[in-house]
Design a protein around this motif. Structure first.
Motif, PDB file in Angstrom:
ATOM      1  N   GLN A 136      31.895  44.998  40.561  1.00  6.82           N
ATOM      2  CA  GLN A 136      33.085  44.315  40.061  1.00  6.82           C
ATOM      3  C   GLN A 136      33.138  44.309  38.532  1.00  6.82           C
ATOM      4  O   GLN A 136      34.210  44.444  37.941  1.00  6.82           O
ATOM      5  CB  GLN A 136      33.163  42.882  40.589  1.00  6.82           C
TER       6      GLN A 136
ATOM      7  N   THR B 191      43.978  45.767  42.744  1.00  6.72           N
ATOM      8  CA  THR B 191      43.641  44.360  43.004  1.00  6.72           C
ATOM      9  C   THR B 191      43.644  44.078  44.494  1.00  6.72           C
ATOM     10  O   THR B 191      42.704  43.457  45.027  1.00  6.72           O
ATOM     11  CB  THR B 191      44.636  43.433  42.288  1.00  6.72           C
ATOM     12  N   TYR B 192      44.697  44.534  45.183  1.00  9.27           N
ATOM     13  CA  TYR B 192      44.775  44.265  46.626  1.00  9.27           C
ATOM     14  C   TYR B 192      43.928  45.249  47.429  1.00  9.27           C
ATOM     15  O   TYR B 192      43.250  44.852  48.385  1.00  9.27           O
ATOM     16  CB  TYR B 192      46.218  44.342  47.113  1.00  9.27           C
TER      17      TYR B 192
ATOM     18  N   GLY C  72      39.832  45.078  44.859  1.00  8.76           N
ATOM     19  CA  GLY C  72      39.308  43.821  44.312  1.00  8.76           C
ATOM     20  C   GLY C  72      39.342  42.674  45.297  1.00  8.76           C
ATOM     21  O   GLY C  72      38.413  41.863  45.358  1.00  8.76           O
ATOM     22  N   SER C  73      40.406  42.569  46.080  1.00  7.01           N
ATOM     23  CA  SER C  73      40.510  41.476  47.041  1.00  7.01           C
ATOM     24  C   SER C  73      39.425  41.566  48.103  1.00  7.01           C
ATOM     25  O   SER C  73      38.888  40.548  48.546  1.00  7.01           O
ATOM     26  CB  SER C  73      41.893  41.476  47.694  1.00  7.01           C
TER      27      SER C  73
ATOM     28  N   TYR D 277      43.202  40.959  37.487  1.00  7.98           N
ATOM     29  CA  TYR D 277      42.570  41.654  38.619  1.00  7.98           C
ATOM     30  C   TYR D 277      41.594  40.728  39.346  1.00  7.98           C
ATOM     31  O   TYR D 277      41.562  40.673  40.578  1.00  7.98           O
ATOM     32  CB  TYR D 277      41.852  42.898  38.093  1.00  7.98           C
TER      33      TYR D 277
ATOM     34  N   GLY E 110      42.749  38.995  42.782  1.00  5.80           N
ATOM     35  CA  GLY E 110      41.932  39.535  43.861  1.00  5.80           C
ATOM     36  C   GLY E 110      41.389  38.436  44.750  1.00  5.80           C
ATOM     37  O   GLY E 110      41.357  38.564  45.982  1.00  5.80           O
TER      38      GLY E 110
END
Length: 323
Positions: free
Chosen positions: A54, A73-74, A77-78, A211, A215
Motif C-alpha cells: 500500500q 481506489t475501488y 485499494g479497497s 486513495y 479505499g
C-alpha cells in the motif's frame, strides 16, 4: 423500491450463545485441536508485506489523473484496505505474536492500521472481545445494529444505503450502545495515524490520501468483500445466529469466512480454521453456510423479510466484564 420489512424488533432469545458448549464438546472429542491454538508465525510477514504494498501504491497514484486514482481506489485499494481491517481482526486475537507478547500485538495492529487512514485498531480490539464473550448481548455487543437502524433501514433502497455507509454506522454505533472511557492506547492510535496521514499529504499530495481514505470507505461499503459483515450473523434462517462462508474470498480475508469455527475457537489463527472444520467435520457439515458474499448482499437487499433487525439478541444476566 420493495415493500417495507415487517419485522419490528430483533430476534430475542433466552439461551446462551452456542459456541461455548460446542467448543467444549469438540475439545472433549478432539483434544488435538488444542495444538492449532497459538500465534501464526506467517501473519506478521504477510501483514508487513501488505503495508509495504500500500505504501508503494501511495507513491504510484500520486502522479495519476484523478479518474485513474478513483479506478484503482475501488479495484485495488479497497480490497487491500478491507483485507487490512481483517488482518487487524486477526491481530486482536493475539495471533501475530501470541498471548505472552500482547503489547507487541497491540503495537503491530497500529502499524497495520497505517494504510487504512482511519485510527480504529485499538478501539476495535476492546469492542471485538465483547462481541465474542457476549455475542448478541444487549447493550454490550456493538456488532448488533441500533434500534434506529432496524426501524429506518427497512426498504430495499434504504438497505442499499445502509450497506454503502456501513463504516460510518460501525464507527458511531459504539458511542450509542456501549460507550467506554478513551484509553491511552486509543489516543496513541489516533495521534500516530493522524501524523502519518499528514506526512503522506505533505510528501506526495492529496491523491494518495484520497486513495487511502476512499479505499477504506468503499472497501467496507458496497463491495464484494463487505458481504462478510452480513453473512456472519444476520439471521437468514430462524434459529441460526452465526454462518460460515467457504468461498474463494477467504484468501483475501484471513479465512474470516470460517466464522462458526472462529467463534468456537477464537484463539486459533484464521490460517488453521479449515483444519478445525476438517477434524470436527460432523459439527459443521449441517450448519448453514454460504458460497458467495455477493449473493448474500443481493439477497439481504432484495429479501423483504430481512433488515438490520434480523439479528439474534439476548439479555445478559449478572456482571459483564469489559476490556
Amino acid at each position: 423500491m420493495g415493500n417495507r420489512v415487517a419485522r419490528e424488533d430483533f430476534e430475542w432469545v433466552y439461551t446462551d450463545q452456542p459456541h461455548a458448549d460446542r467448543r467444549k464438546e469438540i475439545l472433549a472429542k478432539y483434544p488435538e485441536i488444542k495444538s492449532l491454538m497459538g500465534p501464526d508465525p506467517r501473519l506478521k510477514w504477510i501483514v508487513s508485506t501488505m503495508v509495504v504494498v500500500q505504501f508503494l501504491a501511495f507513491y504510484l497514484v500520486k502522479d495519476l489523473s484523478w479518474k485513474w486514482v478513483f479506478f484503482w481506489t475501488y479495484a485495488f485499494g479497497s480490497c487491500i484496505n478491507h483485507s487490512m481491517t481483517l488482518a487487524i481482526h486477526e491481530i486482536s486475537h493475539n495471533t501475530a505474536f501470541g498471548n505472552n507478547r500482547a503489547k507487541w500485538n497491540r503495537w503491530f495492529a497500529i502499524f497495520a492500521n497505517l494504510p487504512i487512514g482511519l485510527p480504529y485498531s485499538a478501539s476495535f480490539k476492546r469492542y471485538h472481545l465483547d462481541h465474542h464473550r457476549y455475542l448478541g448481548g444487549d447493550g454490550v455487543d456493538v456488532d448488533i445494529p441500533t434500534d434506529f437502524e432496524g426501524w429506518f433501514f427497512c426498504t430495499r433502497m434504504r438497505k442499499l444505503f445502509w450497506i454503502m455507509f456501513q463504516p460510518l454506522f460501525y464507527a458511531i454505533r459504539p458511542l450509542y450502545i456501549n460507550p467506554k472511557p478513551i484509553s491511552q492506547l486509543e489516543l496513541l492510535n489516533v495521534a500516530i495515524q493522524l501524523s502519518f496521514n499528514a506526512l503522506l499529504y505533505w510528501s506526495w499530495g492529496a491523491k494518495p490520501v484520497v486513495y487511502m481514505m476512499m479505499g477504506s470507505m468503499l472497501g467496507m461499503g458496497l463491495h464484494p468483500i463487505s458481504g462478510h459483515f452480513i453473512a456472519e450473523h444476520y439471521m437468514f434462517l430462524k434459529g441460526h445466529e452465526t454462518y460460515s462462508y467457504y468461498g474463494s474470498l477467504n484468501l483475501l480475508t484471513f479465512n474470516v469466512g470460517y466464522h462458526n469455527e472462529h467463534h468456537d475457537f477464537p484463539s486459533i489463527p484464521g490460517r488453521r480454521l479449515p483444519m478445525v472444520k476438517e477434524i470436527a467435520s460432523e459439527y459443521y457439515r449441517d450448519l448453514p453456510c454460504y458460497s458467495s458474499w455477493i449473493k448474500v448482499l443481493y439477497d439481504f437487499i432484495m429479501d423483504d423479510q430481512l433488515s438490520p433487525y434480523s439479528r439474534v439478541k439476548r439479555k445478559l444476566v449478572g456482571d459483564v466484564k469489559q476490556e
